[in-house]
Design a protein around this motif. Sequence first.
Motif, PDB file in Angstrom:
ATOM      1  N   PRO A  12       2.575 -25.187  46.340  1.00  0.00           N
ATOM      2  CA  PRO A  12       3.311 -26.113  45.005  1.00  0.00           C
ATOM      3  C   PRO A  12       3.330 -25.277  43.770  1.00  0.00           C
ATOM      4  CG  PRO A  12       0.951 -26.827  45.444  1.00  0.00           C
ATOM      5  CD  PRO A  12       1.254 -25.722  46.586  1.00  0.00           C
ATOM      6  N   LEU A  13       4.123 -25.584  42.973  1.00  0.00           N
ATOM      7  CA  LEU A  13       4.488 -25.116  41.689  1.00  0.00           C
ATOM      8  C   LEU A  13       2.981 -25.271  40.717  1.00  0.00           C
ATOM      9  CD1 LEU A  13       8.067 -26.018  41.054  1.00  0.00           C
ATOM     10  CD2 LEU A  13       7.103 -23.802  41.449  1.00  0.00           C
ATOM     11  N   PRO A  14       2.814 -24.528  40.029  1.00  0.00           N
ATOM     12  CA  PRO A  14       1.564 -24.881  39.238  1.00  0.00           C
ATOM     13  C   PRO A  14       1.702 -26.103  38.261  1.00  0.00           C
ATOM     14  CG  PRO A  14       2.938 -23.124  38.026  1.00  0.00           C
ATOM     15  CD  PRO A  14       3.668 -23.422  39.494  1.00  0.00           C
ATOM     16  N   ALA A  15       0.641 -26.832  38.032  1.00  0.00           N
ATOM     17  CA  ALA A  15       0.525 -27.948  37.192  1.00  0.00           C
ATOM     18  C   ALA A  15       0.301 -27.379  35.915  1.00  0.00           C
ATOM     19  CB  ALA A  15      -0.798 -28.437  37.342  1.00  0.00           C
ATOM     20  N   GLY A  16       1.184 -28.398  34.957  1.00  0.00           N
ATOM     21  CA  GLY A  16       1.202 -27.962  33.487  1.00  0.00           C
ATOM     22  C   GLY A  16       2.370 -27.242  33.084  1.00  0.00           C
ATOM     23  N   LEU A  33       6.428 -22.186  45.235  1.00  0.00           N
ATOM     24  CA  LEU A  33       6.246 -20.693  44.698  1.00  0.00           C
ATOM     25  C   LEU A  33       7.224 -19.886  45.722  1.00  0.00           C
ATOM     26  CD1 LEU A  33       2.702 -20.106  43.566  1.00  0.00           C
ATOM     27  CD2 LEU A  33       4.642 -20.680  42.305  1.00  0.00           C
ATOM     28  N   GLU A  34       7.242 -20.286  46.772  1.00  0.00           N
ATOM     29  CA  GLU A  34       7.971 -19.372  47.685  1.00  0.00           C
ATOM     30  C   GLU A  34       9.433 -19.564  47.254  1.00  0.00           C
ATOM     31  OE1 GLU A  34       4.146 -19.543  49.224  1.00  0.00           O
ATOM     32  OE2 GLU A  34       5.489 -21.239  48.612  1.00  0.00           O
ATOM     33  N   HIS A  35       9.921 -20.794  47.057  1.00  0.00           N
ATOM     34  CA  HIS A  35      11.326 -21.117  46.819  1.00  0.00           C
ATOM     35  C   HIS A  35      11.690 -20.253  45.421  1.00  0.00           C
ATOM     36  CE1 HIS A  35      11.302 -25.261  48.863  1.00  0.00           C
ATOM     37  NE2 HIS A  35      11.652 -24.186  49.785  1.00  0.00           N
ATOM     38  N   THR A  54       6.675 -20.405  30.088  1.00  0.00           N
ATOM     39  CA  THR A  54       6.797 -20.908  31.459  1.00  0.00           C
ATOM     40  C   THR A  54       7.002 -20.041  32.290  1.00  0.00           C
ATOM     41  OG1 THR A  54       7.970 -23.022  30.537  1.00  0.00           O
ATOM     42  CG2 THR A  54       8.232 -22.336  32.751  1.00  0.00           C
ATOM     43  N   LEU A  55       7.867 -18.786  31.930  1.00  0.00           N
ATOM     44  CA  LEU A  55       7.976 -17.612  32.922  1.00  0.00           C
ATOM     45  C   LEU A  55       6.660 -17.036  33.236  1.00  0.00           C
ATOM     46  CD1 LEU A  55      10.258 -16.157  34.553  1.00  0.00           C
ATOM     47  CD2 LEU A  55      10.412 -14.764  32.388  1.00  0.00           C
ATOM     48  N   ALA A  56       5.611 -16.941  32.148  1.00  0.00           N
ATOM     49  CA  ALA A  56       4.335 -16.472  32.193  1.00  0.00           C
ATOM     50  C   ALA A  56       3.560 -17.300  33.102  1.00  0.00           C
ATOM     51  CB  ALA A  56       3.777 -16.254  30.969  1.00  0.00           C
ATOM     52  N   GLN A  57       3.556 -18.574  32.947  1.00  0.00           N
ATOM     53  CA  GLN A  57       2.700 -19.552  33.787  1.00  0.00           C
ATOM     54  C   GLN A  57       3.148 -19.354  35.282  1.00  0.00           C
ATOM     55  OE1 GLN A  57       3.930 -23.015  31.667  1.00  0.00           O
ATOM     56  NE2 GLN A  57       1.662 -23.661  31.612  1.00  0.00           N
ATOM     57  N   LEU A  58       4.579 -19.261  35.501  1.00  0.00           N
ATOM     58  CA  LEU A  58       4.939 -18.884  36.951  1.00  0.00           C
ATOM     59  C   LEU A  58       4.513 -17.565  37.557  1.00  0.00           C
ATOM     60  CD1 LEU A  58       8.515 -20.521  36.451  1.00  0.00           C
ATOM     61  CD2 LEU A  58       6.388 -21.575  37.722  1.00  0.00           C
ATOM     62  N   GLU A  59       4.645 -16.594  36.615  1.00  0.00           N
ATOM     63  CA  GLU A  59       4.204 -15.296  37.012  1.00  0.00           C
ATOM     64  C   GLU A  59       2.920 -15.369  37.416  1.00  0.00           C
ATOM     65  OE1 GLU A  59       5.808 -12.884  34.017  1.00  0.00           O
ATOM     66  OE2 GLU A  59       7.641 -12.398  35.439  1.00  0.00           O
ATOM     67  N   ASP A  60       1.927 -15.997  36.710  1.00  0.00           N
ATOM     68  CA  ASP A  60       0.414 -15.932  36.983  1.00  0.00           C
ATOM     69  C   ASP A  60       0.114 -16.573  38.126  1.00  0.00           C
ATOM     70  OD1 ASP A  60      -0.020 -14.653  34.599  1.00  0.00           O
ATOM     71  OD2 ASP A  60      -0.740 -16.508  33.757  1.00  0.00           O
ATOM     72  N   ALA A  61       0.908 -17.818  38.495  1.00  0.00           N
ATOM     73  CA  ALA A  61       0.691 -18.430  39.781  1.00  0.00           C
ATOM     74  C   ALA A  61       1.089 -17.520  40.863  1.00  0.00           C
ATOM     75  CB  ALA A  61       1.509 -20.008  39.709  1.00  0.00           C
ATOM     76  N   LEU A  62       2.172 -16.917  40.779  1.00  0.00           N
ATOM     77  CA  LEU A  62       2.556 -16.113  41.842  1.00  0.00           C
ATOM     78  C   LEU A  62       1.343 -15.089  42.050  1.00  0.00           C
ATOM     79  CD1 LEU A  62       6.331 -15.650  40.763  1.00  0.00           C
ATOM     80  CD2 LEU A  62       5.610 -16.864  43.028  1.00  0.00           C
ATOM     81  N   ASP A  63       1.039 -14.406  40.909  1.00  0.00           N
ATOM     82  CA  ASP A  63       0.213 -13.373  41.122  1.00  0.00           C
ATOM     83  C   ASP A  63      -1.006 -13.811  41.911  1.00  0.00           C
ATOM     84  OD1 ASP A  63       1.524 -11.134  40.067  1.00  0.00           O
ATOM     85  OD2 ASP A  63       0.571 -11.440  37.942  1.00  0.00           O
ATOM     86  N   ARG A  65      -1.305 -15.844  44.187  1.00  0.00           N
ATOM     87  CA  ARG A  65      -1.118 -16.016  45.771  1.00  0.00           C
ATOM     88  C   ARG A  65      -0.468 -14.736  46.228  1.00  0.00           C
ATOM     89  NH1 ARG A  65      -3.241 -20.600  47.162  1.00  0.00           N
ATOM     90  NH2 ARG A  65      -3.018 -22.161  45.829  1.00  0.00           N
ATOM     91  N   GLY A  66      -0.520 -13.816  45.386  1.00  0.00           N
ATOM     92  CA  GLY A  66       0.003 -12.365  46.026  1.00  0.00           C
ATOM     93  C   GLY A  66       1.462 -12.193  46.157  1.00  0.00           C
ATOM     94  N   LEU A  67       2.238 -13.134  45.321  1.00  0.00           N
ATOM     95  CA  LEU A  67       3.730 -13.048  45.559  1.00  0.00           C
ATOM     96  C   LEU A  67       4.383 -12.391  44.341  1.00  0.00           C
ATOM     97  CD1 LEU A  67       4.182 -16.803  46.555  1.00  0.00           C
ATOM     98  CD2 LEU A  67       4.414 -14.913  47.943  1.00  0.00           C
ATOM     99  N   GLU A  68       5.456 -11.785  44.275  1.00  0.00           N
ATOM    100  CA  GLU A  68       6.133 -11.215  43.431  1.00  0.00           C
ATOM    101  C   GLU A  68       7.674 -11.737  43.037  1.00  0.00           C
ATOM    102  OE1 GLU A  68       7.175  -6.733  42.211  1.00  0.00           O
ATOM    103  OE2 GLU A  68       5.572  -6.887  43.359  1.00  0.00           O
ATOM    104  N   LEU A  69       7.720 -11.744  41.845  1.00  0.00           N
ATOM    105  CA  LEU A  69       9.115 -12.106  41.621  1.00  0.00           C
ATOM    106  C   LEU A  69      10.171 -11.068  41.292  1.00  0.00           C
ATOM    107  CD1 LEU A  69      10.537 -14.971  41.060  1.00  0.00           C
ATOM    108  CD2 LEU A  69      10.166 -14.480  38.458  1.00  0.00           C
ATOM    109  N   PRO A  70      11.288 -11.149  42.411  1.00  0.00           N
ATOM    110  CA  PRO A  70      12.301  -9.861  42.314  1.00  0.00           C
ATOM    111  C   PRO A  70      13.034 -10.052  41.098  1.00  0.00           C
ATOM    112  CG  PRO A  70      12.782 -11.614  44.057  1.00  0.00           C
ATOM    113  CD  PRO A  70      11.640 -12.027  43.409  1.00  0.00           C
ATOM    114  N   ALA A  71      13.625  -8.976  40.906  1.00  0.00           N
ATOM    115  CA  ALA A  71      14.368  -8.623  39.519  1.00  0.00           C
ATOM    116  C   ALA A  71      15.653  -9.782  39.696  1.00  0.00           C
ATOM    117  CB  ALA A  71      14.726  -7.337  39.176  1.00  0.00           C
ATOM    118  N   GLY A  72      16.307  -9.777  40.813  1.00  0.00           N
ATOM    119  CA  GLY A  72      17.565 -10.396  40.778  1.00  0.00           C
ATOM    120  C   GLY A  72      17.424 -11.926  40.982  1.00  0.00           C
TER     121      GLY A  72
END
Length: 72
Positions: A12-16, A33-35, A54-63, A65-72
């Motif tokens: 799930p997406l992070p709370a907050g 987060l996979e979406h 918000t972008l920082a919150q999402l990147e922290d949640a991805l980190d 879980r071991g996921l990375e946001l691609p540039a595209g």
Amino acid sequence: MTRKSPQPGSTPLPAGLAAPARRSLAHAGVETLEHLVQLGRRRLAGMHGICPRTLAQLEDALDERGLELPAG
């Protein structure tokens, strides 16, 4: 404490997250987060309600879980 995902690929997406960001993500069909990874950083950053915080919150949640946001 982080919530464990009931199934792989359905983290799930992070709370907050701010309401405008949640609405914008929901409108784009992003529910996990996979979406979010499939969306990519460029498209995400251009969405309404996605500010640097918000972008920082999402990147922290991805980190977490071991996921990375691609540039595209």
